[in-house]
Write an enzyme that holds these catalytic residues in place. Structure first.
Site, PDB file in Angstrom:
ATOM      1  N   GLN A   1       0.732  -1.164  -0.009  1.00  0.00           N
ATOM      2  CA  GLN A   1      -0.090   0.081   0.117  1.00  0.00           C
ATOM      3  C   GLN A   1       0.884   1.245   0.026  1.00  0.00           C
ATOM      4  O   GLN A   1       1.707   1.453   0.901  1.00  0.00           O
ATOM      5  CB  GLN A   1      -0.943  -0.136   1.142  1.00  0.00           C
ATOM      6  CG  GLN A   1      -1.927   1.207   1.230  1.00  0.00           C
ATOM      7  CD  GLN A   1      -2.933   1.035   2.425  1.00  0.00           C
ATOM      8  OE1 GLN A   1      -2.699   1.092   3.472  1.00  0.00           O
ATOM      9  NE2 GLN A   1      -3.952   0.689   1.853  1.00  0.00           N
TER      10      GLN A   1
ATOM     11  N   HIS B   1       0.349   4.984   0.678  1.00  0.00           N
ATOM     12  CA  HIS B   1      -0.669   5.814   1.639  1.00  0.00           C
ATOM     13  C   HIS B   1      -0.939   7.298   0.815  1.00  0.00           C
ATOM     14  O   HIS B   1       0.222   7.888   0.356  1.00  0.00           O
ATOM     15  CB  HIS B   1      -0.154   6.161   3.171  1.00  0.00           C
ATOM     16  CG  HIS B   1      -1.180   6.844   4.083  1.00  0.00           C
ATOM     17  ND1 HIS B   1      -1.551   8.104   3.615  1.00  0.00           N
ATOM     18  CD2 HIS B   1      -1.974   6.085   4.969  1.00  0.00           C
ATOM     19  CE1 HIS B   1      -2.608   8.415   4.688  1.00  0.00           C
ATOM     20  NE2 HIS B   1      -2.579   7.177   5.570  1.00  0.00           N
TER      21      HIS B   1
ATOM     22  N   LEU C   1       4.007  10.180   7.821  1.00  0.00           N
ATOM     23  CA  LEU C   1       2.455   9.979   7.530  1.00  0.00           C
ATOM     24  C   LEU C   1       1.758  11.366   8.192  1.00  0.00           C
ATOM     25  O   LEU C   1       1.816  11.793   9.278  1.00  0.00           O
ATOM     26  CB  LEU C   1       2.011   8.690   8.380  1.00  0.00           C
ATOM     27  CG  LEU C   1       0.565   8.383   8.273  1.00  0.00           C
ATOM     28  CD1 LEU C   1       0.225   7.837   6.942  1.00  0.00           C
ATOM     29  CD2 LEU C   1       0.342   7.188   9.272  1.00  0.00           C
TER      30      LEU C   1
END
Lengths: 413, 562
Positions: free
Chosen positions: B229, B231, B241
């Site tokens: 994945q 993000h 993040l």
């Protein structure tokens, strides 16, 4: 990109040598972190340079260290800022944090002067220039109040974690849990989320002045953890916890309210505020402060408000038997404590800290002429007497308000 | 020889939950972690944890969202278990002391999250993972008599008995360098994902795919390794993040022209479409010249009320300020898709059992699979807890009915020899570990990322094979025993290279686009040929491919739009 010199206090336990300083030249963007600088040195020059690190984003709490003497996280301190700070320190004091710090031979005196600078000699007090001279090294040391294992790695188990376990760090609810969730005030959860934000990095422990004097002090991190349960409405042993922490001579009254932990904390936990909350709750429980630290603090604040400077004669009475002005009725313990303080008072007189004997006579100590300004500061402080909880209020100064400007004016006055 | 009925490797959420669940069954438990447990990467899960606990919500709705999110590659029996058990687990955590956000009535409150048809994400500000993990660690301290903690012990290989069952693990005490063989009746791998294979990544430096590689090396099957994945909202360069919670609270995505470009890609869910969809949309904007010069688009959080930002997005205010120099309450922040999560991993059943008896896995290390081709936000914490718990219970049950078999000392000797070999390499005899790691990360991020094609993946695979050779002679500087992080990095590099090779091989094999695997040379999903898992098993020096069925219970694959 910019060049920086980082000066690391190193200790290689298997070398048979004591700690020593080593400088590394690194090249990175000023917005990158001190940890990035250390990792560049480790990756490119010396893989034996030991530093705990993992997330690089101030979440995991691994990289607690001292940067220019200040405890914090390596990953959260931008290297450009650390350089400015290092320059300012040299400009202000003529010495780098390395020279100002405790002698390097604290663990191995014979190595006191072992400096393995790769480049020039230590930047001495020489001419003070306020340039952004990258030759001024950024000084990096392991955290304080903990034994050093290797380079920047400290033994947190025997210090930090032992203290955490001391406060019974788990929820103690009574009876069977409800079928669904415990229903509690929403604010209570936001309130303790501040102490839940603690990442156990140890920066507050490293900076704690009380712990330097009393290594047995439970300390800021563990007491903040304790508040997480005391403030939690689901915990059923609040009273027991408060008695426990108040009656431990190394407990909540051992904090001297110095704010170091608040400065050091990278997560806005404000451990000292949590300790003060514990004290207040203890007061509400009718718990007496066994070493009068709390009364001493109140006395101190009251006297300054009244006189502008500290009247030692009142301080003693007020601390041990609050309510002077003819109503002085010290209990037995207070008398014992006051008698016990006599040697301290004598030392104070001898060393000139207490400047003249006559000041010990109540009422002789003069008021400052500009006492109104002092009162204005108190008034402002009272009006703004809210504890800092980032989850409720945001950062200081995040809302630039006219009020902020006024505050500055008052404190400057 | 230290011995436990159940030995858990890794002490993030899955590992801690597994240890607690096993201890509840009354067996002796040990938990080993290469870092102090609270340093584990579950900390970084910011946004929350999903559960259909509200009266109007249902597990079926949660399950469907998860299946659709997975692009129908998730196994529906496993998803059913996870979503059905979710509410009970949330309440269990609440009772243990997690300080979940409350609504005005003082009950658990929720926030919206990507790919979900209801607001079912429970949270603690934006430190949900940290808050839950610290509460579980409180429980580990509380039950210290039942659960032995080995903090800062590094595992380098699994021990097998003559029947091919897992019976222990070789470890190194990081603090003094001593090596030990631990005996166990059941071993549970909970070592997290492999994000460090990519550079940049949101993952911590410790996320080096240890458990995936250890299992692979003793013959366990891996599954869905191509599903990585990216993000949608990470900081450029550093890869930090920014929680999906920001979009959950209403933040917008804007291109350099100020357009809310998600209108084109997901007109209904907009910014809250599945992560693979949003990441591809962003990358398309960037590739087609509508991004900023630094290769980013913007996340505008200024549209979220300030009070709400302070209360619910505190952490990213700090991330913005400290790592990007941006006050997110006043200006948009530049973001781009970045490596984030390993959907694939060690193939397990719904009780965490791998195909090696005695060996279990849970959390990001494992592939049950509940995430299939794409994981929904706030489902990863749930996965760690549900399957951590289930594997802990099953591992304890196995331990109760088994006799311990004694691992051979040979595996310990082999590891000691390996360590001696690494330490004895002369400086300059090969490349530096950090150099190889950097080349690996950059290669994977450019060739095996949001958009992939055969030529790129092939190139990456060849690079990985070359790096595997180079790693054999790579040297380290630290020759000591105490905290030899250099040595550990060398062993971790080996883990990462195995992970990378498996990902490349699987990505090359899957000739379609599904979830996180988007092949520009095969841009459509192809259910007829590829509605199946790709399994990998070590054969000689590399992975051998096979396939397994996707379990479909009641939700037939449909076209996937948001």
């Amino acid at each position: 990109m910019a060049e920086y010199t980082i000066k690391v206090r190193r200790f290689q336990p298997e070398s048979g040598e004591g700690p020593y300083w080593e400088e590394f030249n690194v090249d990175l963007d000023p917005s990158l972190s001190v940890l990035d600088g250390l990792l560049q040195a480790k990756d490119n020059e010396d893989g034996s340079l030991a530093v705990r690190c993992s997330c690089r984003a101030a979440i995991c709490g691994s990289c607690g260290m001292k940067i220019n003497g200040q405890s914090g996280l390596g990953c959260k301190t931008q290297i450009g800022e650390a350089q400015e700070q290092a320059n300012k320190m040299v400009a202000a004091t003529g010495a780098t944090a390395a020279e100002a710090s405790s002698p390097i031979g604290a663990q191995a005196p014979e190595a006191q002067d072992a400096v393995r600078a790769t480049g020039q000699e230590e930047a001495g007090p020489g001419p003070i220039t306020a340039t952004t001279d990258a030759a001024t090294p950024i000084v990096i040391e392991p955290m304080g109040n903990m034994p050093v294992i290797k380079d920047l790695i400290t033994d947190m188990e025997s210090t930090h974690w032992t203290k955490i376990r001391r406060v019974t760090p788990w929820l103690l609810p009574h009876g069977e849990p409800p079928e669904r969730e415990y229903v509690v005030e929403p604010e209570s959860m936001i309130d303790i989320t501040q102490s839940m934000a603690c990442i156990q990095c140890g920066a507050c422990v490293s900076s704690c002045l009380s712990m330097e004097a009393d290594p047995g002090f439970i300390g800021p991190a563990a007491l903040a953890k304790a508040y997480r349960f005391v403030g939690d409405p689901r915990d059923a042993e609040t009273k027991e916890r408060l008695h426990d922490l108040a009656h431990d001579p190394h407990g909540i009254y051992d904090c001297t309210h110095c704010f170091s932990c608040i400065d050091a904390c990278p997560k806005g936990v404000a451990p000292m505020d949590q300790i003060m909350r514990l004290r207040r709750k203890a007061g509400e429980e009718g718990i007496e402060d066994p070493n009068s630290g709390h009364d001493h603090e109140i006395a101190f604040v009251k006297i300054i408000e009244k006189k502008g400077t500290l009247d030692e004669s009142l301080l003693l009475q007020e601390s041990f038997a609050p309510g002077f002005k003819g109503k002085l009725k010290p209990n037995k313990r207070a008398i014992r404590e006051m008698i016990g303080s006599i040697p301290t008072a004598i030392r104070g007189i001898k060393t000139g800290k207490m400047r003249s004997l006559h000041k010990l006579i109540p009422g002789v100590h003069p008021k400052l002429p500009d006492q109104d300004d002092v009162k204005a500061i108190y008034k402002h402080a009272e009006e703004h007497n809210e504890e800092l909880n980032l989850y409720i209020r945001g950062e200081e100064g995040e809302d630039a308000q006219p009020d902020g400007a006024a505050a500055e004016e008052v404190t400057n006055g | 020889m230290p011995s436990h009925d159940v030995l858990v490797i890794g002490a993030g959420l899955a590992g801690q939950r597994a240890a607690l669940a096993a201890a509840e069954e009354g067996v002796s438990v040990g938990i080993i972690s290469k870092v102090h447990p609270v340093r584990s990467h579950s900390n970084a899960a910011q946004g929350g944890i999903n559960a259909a606990l509200n009266p109007g919500d249902s597990w079926e709705s949660h399950a469907f969202d998860t299946i659709k999110g997975s692009d129908y590659l998730g196994d529906q029996d496993a998803i059913e278990i996870m979503t059905r058990e979710a509410p009970e687990e949330i309440l269990h955590l609440e009772h243990l002391g997690v300080t979940f956000h409350r609504n005005e009535e003082g009950k658990l409150g929720t926030r919206a999250f990507g790919g979900a048809s209801a607001a079912r994400t429970y949270y603690v500000a934006d430190i949900t993972g940290q808050a839950i993990m610290h509460v579980l660690y409180e429980q580990l301290m509380k039950y210290s008599e039942q659960i032995a903690r080995y903090e800062e012990w590094f595992c380098s290989s699994l021990a097998m008995d003559e029947n091919g069952e897992c019976c222990g693990v070789v470890t190194r005490n990081v603090a003094d360098g001593s090596m030990e063989l631990f005996q166990a009746k059941s071993v549970i791998l909970c070592t997290g994902g492999n994000g460090q294979v990519w550079q940049p990544t949101t993952n911590a430096l410790i996320c080096t795919g240890d458990g995936i590689a250890m299992a692979y090396r003793v013959g366990a099957k891996l599954m869905d390794m191509e599903m990585i994945q990216y993000h949608p909202t990470t900081l450029a360069g550093k890869g930090f993040l920014i929680t999906e919670g920001a979009r959950g609270e209403g933040a917008h995505l804007l291109n350099a022209k100020g357009e809310r470009f998600m209108e084109k890609y997901a007109p209904n869910k907009m910014e809250l479409a599945s992560r693979d969809v949003v990441s591809r949309a962003e990358q398309t904007e960037i590739n087609e010249g509508r991004g900023f010069p630094d290769g980013t688009v913007a996340l505008d959080i200024t549209v979220v009320p300030k009070k709400r930002v302070h209360e619910a997005l505190r952490e990213i205010v700090l991330v913005g300020r400290d790592f990007a120099g941006v006050d997110i309450t006043r200006e948009p922040i530049h973001i781009k898709p970045g490596n984030h999560y390993t959907m694939g991993g060690v193939k397990t059943d719904v009780d965490g059992r791998t195909d090696i008896p005695g060996l279990y896995s849970a959390g990001e290390t494992a592939c049950v699979s509940v995430h299939g081709g794409n994981r929904l936000g706030a489902n990863s914490l749930l996965d760690t807890l549900i399957f951590g718990k289930r594997s802990g219970r099953d591992a304890a049950a196995r331990a109760k009915r088994m006799e311990a078999s004694r691992p051979s000392k040979k595996v310990l000797e082999d590891e000691e020899n390996l360590v001696a070999d690494i330490i004895s390499r002369e400086k300059g005899s090969g490349r530096r570990i950090s150099e190889i790691k950097r080349e690996l990360g950059q290669t994977m991020d450019s060739k095996v990322a949001v958009f992939r094609d055969e030529a790129g993946i092939q190139e990456a695979l060849e690079t990985v094979k070359r790096l595997k050779e180079e790693a054999k002679t790579a040297y380290i500087d630290d020759h000591g025993s105490v905290f030899n992080q250099d040595l550990i990095a060398a062993i971790e590099l080996g883990y990462m290279l195995d992970n990378a090779e498996c990902t490349c091989v699987a990505a090359l094999e899957r000739k379609e686009s599904r979830g996180a695997q988007y092949r520009t040379d095969y841009p459509e999903r192809n259910d007829e040929e590829w509605l199946k898992h790709i399994d990998l098993e070590l054969n000689g020096d590399g992975p051998q491919l096979s396939y397994s069925e996707v379990t479909i219970t009641q939700w037939e694959p449909q076209e996937r739009t948001y």
